[in-house]
Scaffold this motif. Sequence first.
Motif, mmCIF file in Angstrom:
data_model
loop_
_atom_site.group_PDB
_atom_site.id
_atom_site.type_symbol
_atom_site.label_atom_id
_atom_site.label_comp_id
_atom_site.label_asym_id
_atom_site.label_seq_id
_atom_site.Cartn_x
_atom_site.Cartn_y
_atom_site.Cartn_z
ATOM 1 N N HIS A 193 52.521 42.394 43.481
ATOM 2 C CA HIS A 193 51.519 41.628 42.751
ATOM 3 C C HIS A 193 50.171 42.346 42.834
ATOM 4 C CE1 HIS A 193 54.574 38.639 42.630
ATOM 5 N NE2 HIS A 193 54.506 38.363 43.913
ATOM 6 N N ASP A 195 47.269 41.553 44.176
ATOM 7 C CA ASP A 195 46.601 41.616 45.469
ATOM 8 C C ASP A 195 47.299 42.606 46.402
ATOM 9 O OD1 ASP A 195 48.818 39.973 45.622
ATOM 10 O OD2 ASP A 195 47.911 38.531 46.987
ATOM 11 N N ASP A 239 42.697 43.884 38.484
ATOM 12 C CA ASP A 239 41.986 42.602 38.492
ATOM 13 C C ASP A 239 42.963 41.463 38.220
ATOM 14 O OD1 ASP A 239 39.080 41.393 38.352
ATOM 15 O OD2 ASP A 239 40.251 40.425 36.763
ATOM 16 N N ASP A 240 42.743 40.319 38.861
ATOM 17 C CA ASP A 240 43.632 39.167 38.672
ATOM 18 C C ASP A 240 43.758 38.752 37.214
ATOM 19 O OD1 ASP A 240 44.371 38.830 41.304
ATOM 20 O OD2 ASP A 240 42.728 37.470 41.761
ATOM 21 N N GLU A 243 46.903 40.081 35.068
ATOM 22 C CA GLU A 243 48.295 39.863 35.431
ATOM 23 C C GLU A 243 49.147 39.596 34.193
ATOM 24 O OE1 GLU A 243 48.393 38.259 39.994
ATOM 25 O OE2 GLU A 243 48.533 36.812 38.373
#
Length: 260
Positions: A193, A195, A239-240, A243
Amino acid sequence: MRTQIWNNGGGTQSAAIAALIVTGKLPKPDLAAIADTGREKSATWDYHERYIAPALASVGVTIHRVLKEDWATKDLYGGADGDTLLIPAFTTQSGEVGKLSTFCSAEWKRDVIRRWATAEHGVKAATNWIGYSTDEMGRAHKAKHSAKAQGKWKVDFPLINLGMDRGACSHLALQVLGALPGRSSCWMCPNMHMDEWRDVMADERDRPKVIKFDRELRKRDPHAWLTDEAVPIDQANFDDSNEVLFGREHGACDSGMCFV
């Protein structure tokens, strides 16, 4: 009689199993082993050496570090033609971004532990503890009913038997071992993922290896990528808000083979 083998994956659930053994809530396994793929995150080994291994040694349990390079018959490529990429990389072969199947975990972990147990310890029949928790029932069902989990090799899930989810595993690991582990995986795993990728790319021990691996990958297959952006790993946006296939649903591994 079946030999009880604990397949330690180095992550949160494995830390919980270690805590259960240390506190006597699980019996000591006959054998405990962690497969060293040669590409495991440095942070995983940090936690293993600082917390898990000493805690288990205090109750007389040794975790054997079993090297993939000694027992695997394949590395990155396999299949009938010997040219099938075994990691679940993203591919632009069709013109759009797709995803390859996961074969690496079976080749580098499951089969490695089984060959080692047979050759080094004379195991005739075994039940493997795998650290799936109650929020991974799908993976557990797939692993239990796999053709590779019949006959000589059976599997069992002590965390599921005890009704423990990931949250309970984290709480127990913190309580007994004194610290929380990160998510274990190879440092080049396309199923990570956002992170997780940020952590890997921030670790100066792993970042250069990832960048080199990524470049080497496309020398053989120009359509293979570690990210769904289909760009070099050092140019990817972690960056989130970005996703997509990296997301917590679409990016998750469901191979049923990694030991968590």
